[in-house]
Write a protein that holds these residues in place. Structure first.
Motif, PDB file in Angstrom:
ATOM      1  N   LYS A 148       0.752  -1.154   0.096  1.00  0.00           N
ATOM      2  CA  LYS A 148      -0.045   0.051  -0.017  1.00  0.00           C
ATOM      3  C   LYS A 148       0.862   1.288  -0.093  1.00  0.00           C
ATOM      4  O   LYS A 148       0.352   2.432  -0.316  1.00  0.00           O
ATOM      5  N   ASP A 149       2.224   1.256   0.344  1.00  0.00           N
ATOM      6  CA  ASP A 149       3.138   2.451   0.437  1.00  0.00           C
ATOM      7  C   ASP A 149       3.068   3.109  -0.822  1.00  0.00           C
ATOM      8  O   ASP A 149       3.145   3.997  -0.986  1.00  0.00           O
ATOM      9  N   VAL A 150       3.111   2.370  -2.036  1.00  0.00           N
ATOM     10  CA  VAL A 150       3.087   3.068  -3.259  1.00  0.00           C
ATOM     11  C   VAL A 150       2.035   3.610  -3.428  1.00  0.00           C
ATOM     12  O   VAL A 150       2.231   5.161  -3.948  1.00  0.00           O
ATOM     13  N   ASP A 151       0.712   3.346  -3.210  1.00  0.00           N
ATOM     14  CA  ASP A 151      -0.404   4.422  -3.483  1.00  0.00           C
ATOM     15  C   ASP A 151      -0.426   5.273  -2.548  1.00  0.00           C
ATOM     16  O   ASP A 151      -0.958   6.406  -2.587  1.00  0.00           O
ATOM     17  N   ASN A 152       0.058   5.128  -1.276  1.00  0.00           N
ATOM     18  CA  ASN A 152       0.050   6.176  -0.162  1.00  0.00           C
ATOM     19  C   ASN A 152       1.216   7.217  -0.567  1.00  0.00           C
ATOM     20  O   ASN A 152       0.725   8.381  -0.489  1.00  0.00           O
ATOM     21  N   ALA A 153       2.148   7.094  -1.048  1.00  0.00           N
ATOM     22  CA  ALA A 153       3.186   7.957  -1.678  1.00  0.00           C
ATOM     23  C   ALA A 153       2.512   8.857  -2.732  1.00  0.00           C
ATOM     24  O   ALA A 153       2.714  10.102  -2.620  1.00  0.00           O
ATOM     25  N   ALA A 154       1.770   8.274  -3.677  1.00  0.00           N
ATOM     26  CA  ALA A 154       1.032   8.895  -4.548  1.00  0.00           C
ATOM     27  C   ALA A 154       0.005   9.987  -4.103  1.00  0.00           C
ATOM     28  O   ALA A 154      -0.144  11.121  -4.583  1.00  0.00           O
ATOM     29  N   ARG A 155      -0.678   9.260  -3.075  1.00  0.00           N
ATOM     30  CA  ARG A 155      -1.693  10.166  -2.421  1.00  0.00           C
ATOM     31  C   ARG A 155      -1.186  11.327  -1.685  1.00  0.00           C
ATOM     32  O   ARG A 155      -1.750  12.541  -1.932  1.00  0.00           O
ATOM     33  N   VAL A 156       0.095  11.329  -1.191  1.00  0.00           N
ATOM     34  CA  VAL A 156       0.677  12.232  -0.551  1.00  0.00           C
ATOM     35  C   VAL A 156       1.173  13.493  -1.735  1.00  0.00           C
ATOM     36  O   VAL A 156       0.993  14.724  -1.264  1.00  0.00           O
ATOM     37  N   ASP A 157       1.534  13.039  -2.860  1.00  0.00           N
ATOM     38  CA  ASP A 157       1.819  13.727  -3.808  1.00  0.00           C
ATOM     39  C   ASP A 157       0.575  14.461  -4.503  1.00  0.00           C
ATOM     40  O   ASP A 157       0.795  15.107  -5.745  1.00  0.00           O
ATOM     41  N   GLY A 158      -0.655  14.206  -4.049  1.00  0.00           N
ATOM     42  CA  GLY A 158      -1.603  14.746  -4.534  1.00  0.00           C
ATOM     43  C   GLY A 158      -2.578  13.941  -5.651  1.00  0.00           C
ATOM     44  O   GLY A 158      -3.474  14.580  -6.335  1.00  0.00           O
ATOM     45  N   ALA A 159      -2.326  12.833  -5.733  1.00  0.00           N
ATOM     46  CA  ALA A 159      -2.985  12.026  -6.837  1.00  0.00           C
ATOM     47  C   ALA A 159      -4.194  11.747  -6.363  1.00  0.00           C
ATOM     48  O   ALA A 159      -4.311  11.471  -5.200  1.00  0.00           O
ATOM     49  N   ASN A 160      -5.418  11.806  -7.211  1.00  0.00           N
ATOM     50  CA  ASN A 160      -6.799  11.247  -6.670  1.00  0.00           C
ATOM     51  C   ASN A 160      -6.846   9.617  -7.102  1.00  0.00           C
ATOM     52  O   ASN A 160      -6.010   9.096  -7.405  1.00  0.00           O
ATOM     53  N   GLU A 161      -7.931   9.245  -6.513  1.00  0.00           N
ATOM     54  CA  GLU A 161      -7.980   7.691  -6.551  1.00  0.00           C
ATOM     55  C   GLU A 161      -7.907   7.314  -7.832  1.00  0.00           C
ATOM     56  O   GLU A 161      -7.548   6.194  -8.312  1.00  0.00           O
ATOM     57  N   TYR A 162      -8.510   8.070  -8.914  1.00  0.00           N
ATOM     58  CA  TYR A 162      -8.830   7.545 -10.269  1.00  0.00           C
ATOM     59  C   TYR A 162      -7.327   7.516 -10.853  1.00  0.00           C
ATOM     60  O   TYR A 162      -6.906   6.405 -11.658  1.00  0.00           O
TER      61      TYR A 162
END
Lengths: 300, 323
Positions: free
Chosen positions: A185-199
């Motif tokens: 899950k770290d991979v998408d958490n990192a992206a989430r921190v960078d401001g990526a949305n779920e899509y």
């Protein structure tokens, strides 16, 4: 650390003797194992060999009776039967490609929130989804027929791929869920921190990582539908130009003029051709196929 | 420091939080949209209609009568009633499921045990054993009807297996041409399809931690003790999964219809075929209500058997799981 042990000549001979005996016994085991393996391979290769051999036999040979395994007179022209099914093969390609792409794609889309999100009603949705596995196709068969006829799909090829866009079935979604859980899950958490949305996370991070399971489902769909005849039989009606290979072959096979034994060589030639697609797909994508069987079977 | 009161700040915060969680839920559900829409149109609506048809005399266009009479027909065991036919089909289907499942699970397990070793070319041997699974059902049906074909009137026109039997000095067998032998023959042809199960078992064996075997070896356990106390118990979850799925799939077997039809004297008239023929083949318009009623009986059987299996699942070893 690598202290060599000092061995006297007597000890060395003794050890050599033991080794030799061990080798001899192992050789015996090997012979036995390979003998069994050869028997197994011959047994399992029988349908292929039988089919290919028969597809090469001449008609006069078949009419003479006295069934035999190897052809006496080779006749390659049996394979011209493929020409009769050319239009059906194109129809089938259309069906399997649409199903093989959109089925797995929507499976991945539907699996994503189950594997990654906590949303209200998740447990219920999951249980509801899995319960659809229990529902026999027979229960849905008749009302679906009338639904399709209301939607004006009977006798049209679209009836064969209209179902590809709705998640690809509960078992496939479940398979992807299991696969997605193994992605950290770290991979998408990192992206989430960078401001990526779920899509964006799904499209650019999780989905590309699901490529192997996507391929597995796509190949599974292609193999399953390549020679399917139940759903074409139900929905294609009398529209012969829309027939898939499976259905066209079924009618060819059951029509009374073709069941006579002198046609078996041509039928077998068609069977060989029809078997080639799944065989080649498996041999090319062996790794993904076996990997997929592992995920599917083990995590259940 | 702030001019606002604490309570109004809290209220605003909780409203914001609620809004955010609503948005989050909506995002999750937006991913599920294909499944939800598809299930509504292609599953839930047909289920409702199927129930309605089962309780009516739907003839394709209209309904004039509603009641349980379709189920009455199914349980009518008089000479010309549907009872014998429907329950005959269910019996044949059960026999097929039991025979096919036991044979394929047991033999695929034995095959996997044999192929679970490191000898040169083992991968190629495994692949070769798996390949017959890739022959499309309708094609393998053509192969087996030909290889097992029987011609009692003219022995020279027998299929390959009967010719071999006669060469060995044995009597030719009836295979698909007699009611008593057609189902066993069909189950026998399933032998060539055990490679799929084999691959799965091998994957299961690969998942058992080698430490267990090492510990057992240290304690002096031989091959068979290791087999019965480690390998077999550790394969039970997958066995369970496969029993359930192959039972659900087997009860709905339909593909044999392409090659064997309904068999001699209905010996291969499985329930799914019966439903199809009742609705679409025998008469026009078909007996849709009756067919739907049969389908619901099949559903109840499948659901009940699955429930029983999950309730009696105490023998499954869920040890060593990481979940």
């Amino acid at each position: 650390m690598t202290d060599e042990q000092i061995i006297t000549t007597g000890e060395a001979e003794f050890i050599a003797e033991i080794k030799k005996r061990k080798q001899r016994r192992q050789a015996g085991y090997y012979v036995a194992k390979y003998a069994v393996a050869v028997i197994l391979v011959v047994f399992f290769m029988f349908p292929y060999l039988f089919m290919v051999n028969k597809s090469l036999m001449s008609a006069s040979e078949l009419l003479a009776g006295d069934a035999h395994f190897f052809p006496h007179h080779f006749q390659i022209s049996n394979y011209s039967i493929v020409k009769e099914f050319w239009g059906n093969i194109l129809n089938t390609l259309q069906v399997v490609l649409i199903n093989g792409f959109f089925g797995p794609l929507t499976s991945c889309i539907c699996a994503f929130p189950f594997a990654r999100h906590n949303f209200k009603g998740k447990k219920f949705m999951f249980a509801f989804m899995m319960s659809t596995v229990l529902l026999p196709t027979a229960v849905l068969m008749i009302p679906q027929y009338f639904l399709y006829s209301q939607l004006n799909l009977i006798g049209k090829l679209s009836s064969q791929w209209i179902g590809a866009f709705w998640g690809g079935g509960a078992l496939n979604i479940f398979l992807v869920i299991q696969f997605m859980r193994t992605i950290p899950k770290d991979v998408d958490n990192a992206a989430r921190v960078d401001g990526a949305n779920e899509y964006q996370i799904f499209l650019f991070i999780v989905f590309p990582l699901c490529f192997n399971v996507f391929l597995y489902m796509a190949i599974g769909a292609v193999m399953g539908l390549w020679m399917d005849f139940q759903s074409p039989l139900l929905y294609l009606g009398n529209a012969q130009d829309q027939y898939t290979v499976g259905l066209a072959f079924y009618y060819y096979y059951t029509s009374s003029s073709n069941v006579s034994s002198n046609m078996q060589n041509r039928l077998m030639a068609m069977c060989v051709v029809m078997s080639l697609v799944p065989l080649l797909l498996f041999l090319v994508f062996q790794k993904q196929m076996i990997g997929g069987i592992k995920i599917g079977g083990l995590k259940g | 420091m702030k001019s606002k009161t604490l309570s109004s700040e809290n209220a605003a915060l909780s409203r914001k939080r609620a809004l955010r969680s609503l948005k989050k839920n909506l995002v999750s559900y937006s991913f599920l949209l294909p499944f939800i829409v598809g299930t509504l149109i292609f599953t839930l609506y047909p289920i409702v209609m199927s129930l309605l048809y089962a309780l009516s005399n739907f003839n394709g266009t209209r309904i004039t009568q509603i009641g349980f009479f379709n189920f009455g027909y199914i349980f009518d065991f008089s000479e010309f009633g549907w009872g014998r036919r429907v329950f005959g089909s269910l019996g044949v289907t059960f026999l097929y499921v039991i025979g096919n499942m036991t044979l394929s699970l047991v033999l695929s397990y034995l095959l996997a045990l044999f192929l679970h070793r490191n000898i040169p070319a083992i991968r190629a041997i495994r692949v070769l054993c798996y390949l017959p699974c890739l022959i499309p059902g309708i094609a393998s049906g053509v192969i087996w009807t030909d290889a097992f074909s029987t011609n009692l009137a003219d022995p020279s026109m027998n299929g390959l297996f009967n010719t071999w039997l006669m060469k060995l000095g044995l009597e030719p067998m009836t295979f698909f041409t007699a009611a008593s032998t057609s189902l066993p023959t069909l189950i026998f042809t399933g032998l060539w399809g055990i490679g799929g199960g084999m691959i799965m078992w091998l994957a299961a064996f690969g998942n058992i931690s080698p430490e267990l075997y090492e510990a057992a070896k240290m304690d002096g356990a031989g091959y068979f003790r290791r087999l019965f106390f480690i390998t077999v118990p550790m394969s039970t979850p997958i066995l369970f999964y496969n029993v359930v799925t192959s039972m659900i799939g087997g009860l709905q077997v339909f593909g044999t219809y392409a090659n064997y039809g309904v068999g001699v004297e209905d010996s291969l008239h499985f329930i799914a075929i019966r439903i199809y023929i009742t609705a679409f083949q025998n008469t026009f318009p078909g007996n849709y209500g009756l067919a739907c009623a049969m389908a619901w009986i099949l559903f109840v059987i499948i659901a009940a058997l699955t429930l029983v299996m999950f309730k009696t699942g105490g023998w499954i070893q869920y040890g060593e799981g990481d979940e």
